[in-house]
Design a protein around this motif. Structure first.
Motif, PDB file in Angstrom:
ATOM      1  N   ASP A 277       0.914   4.134  -2.873  1.00  0.00           N
ATOM      2  CA  ASP A 277       0.709   5.543  -2.516  1.00  0.00           C
ATOM      3  C   ASP A 277       1.839   6.404  -3.076  1.00  0.00           C
ATOM      4  N   ARG A 278       3.074   5.964  -2.904  1.00  0.00           N
ATOM      5  CA  ARG A 278       4.223   6.725  -3.416  1.00  0.00           C
ATOM      6  C   ARG A 278       4.171   6.859  -4.928  1.00  0.00           C
TER       7      ARG A 278
ATOM      8  N   ARG B   6       1.281   9.212  -5.931  1.00  0.00           N
ATOM      9  CA  ARG B   6       1.576  10.593  -5.492  1.00  0.00           C
ATOM     10  C   ARG B   6       2.644  11.237  -6.375  1.00  0.00           C
TER      11      ARG B   6
ATOM     12  N   ARG C 229      -7.889   5.742  -5.308  1.00  0.00           N
ATOM     13  CA  ARG C 229      -7.030   5.024  -4.361  1.00  0.00           C
ATOM     14  C   ARG C 229      -6.868   5.768  -3.044  1.00  0.00           C
ATOM     15  N   ARG C 230      -7.484   6.941  -2.972  1.00  0.00           N
ATOM     16  CA  ARG C 230      -7.453   7.759  -1.758  1.00  0.00           C
ATOM     17  C   ARG C 230      -6.017   8.043  -1.307  1.00  0.00           C
ATOM     18  N   VAL C 231      -5.236   8.523  -2.268  1.00  0.00           N
ATOM     19  CA  VAL C 231      -3.831   8.848  -2.013  1.00  0.00           C
ATOM     20  C   VAL C 231      -3.717  10.345  -1.761  1.00  0.00           C
ATOM     21  N   ARG C 232      -2.962  10.691  -0.740  1.00  0.00           N
ATOM     22  CA  ARG C 232      -2.719  12.107  -0.451  1.00  0.00           C
ATOM     23  C   ARG C 232      -1.766  12.670  -1.504  1.00  0.00           C
TER      24      ARG C 232
ATOM     25  N   ASP D 172       0.823  -1.214   0.000  1.00  0.00           N
ATOM     26  CA  ASP D 172       0.000   0.000   0.000  1.00  0.00           C
ATOM     27  C   ASP D 172       0.853   1.260   0.000  1.00  0.00           C
ATOM     28  N   ALA D 173       1.928   1.266   0.770  1.00  0.00           N
ATOM     29  CA  ALA D 173       2.811   2.437   0.819  1.00  0.00           C
ATOM     30  C   ALA D 173       3.504   2.648  -0.534  1.00  0.00           C
TER      31      ALA D 173
ATOM     32  N   ILE E 188      -5.559   9.260  -7.830  1.00  0.00           N
ATOM     33  CA  ILE E 188      -5.467   9.921  -6.514  1.00  0.00           C
ATOM     34  C   ILE E 188      -6.801   9.780  -5.782  1.00  0.00           C
TER      35      ILE E 188
END
Length: 193
Positions: free
Chosen positions: A30-31, A34, A84-87, A26-27, A81
């Motif tokens: 996210d990276r 982002r 996937r609900r990525v900041r 998941d991390a 974004i």
């Protein structure tokens, strides 16, 4: 969850090749989302800066073509974004200004310098996207396919820059090295912040 041999596994992240300190699945996703969102936004701003200076020159049609592709890439990552609900990166306002300034600044040096900028940025992005596709597993086939498609278009931009004399720009080796270093720094920062 424990296997018959008594070895602990951690859900979907159980991977015998993972090392301590490696990102979880998941991390990692996210990276990737982002930084690619930030990069496509920055690329769009570079072309907007170039068009602000060179918008009436014959090369403007070529720059618009590349900008349109970057807009499509950005739209895809904006959708990711959200889904996937990525900041997004907190550095978005900086990339807004820096991207435009890089595009306009190189364009002020001439068409070849603008194309040199494209070459340098796209060389870094090509390598960046290649590393991402190598890191993605089969469970992320759609994301991997998207990145590979965009990588091919970024390579096309690099080749366009070469075809339009970017390597002939005054001070090309220094400009290329500086832009590549800045692009790598922007990637590192956007992945983390």
């Amino acid at each position: 969850m424990t296997s018959k041999a008594g070895t602990a596994k951690v859900g979907a992240d159980a991977n015998p090749r993972r090392l301590p300190g490696d990102l979880s699945h998941d991390a990692l996703i996210d990276r990737i989302v982002r930084v690619d969102h930030a990069g496509e936004f920055g690329a769009q701003r570079i072309y907007e800066g170039q068009l602000a200076v060179l918008g009436r020159r014959p090369c403007a049609k070529t720059i618009r073509h590349m900008k349109e592709q970057e807009e499509r890439h950005l739209a895809a990552f904006e959708a990711l974004i959200r889904s996937r609900r990525v900041r997004p990166t907190v550095l978005h306002p900086l990339w807004n200004i820096a991207g435009f300034a890089l595009g306009a600044g190189t364009a002020l040096l001439g068409e070849k310098a603008a194309m040199a900028c494209t070459i340098a940025v796209e060389e870094v992005i090509d390598d960046h996207y290649r590393r991402q596709t190598e890191a993605l597993g089969d469970d992320e086939a759609a994301l991997k396919e998207t990145i590979e498609e965009f990588r091919a278009e970024e390579a096309e931009h690099r080749d366009i820059g070469k075809e339009h004399g970017g390597e002939e720009a005054v001070g090309y080796p220094v400009m290329r090295a500086a832009i590549r270093a800045g692009s790598r720094a922007a990637i590192w920062l956007s992945e983390r912040f």
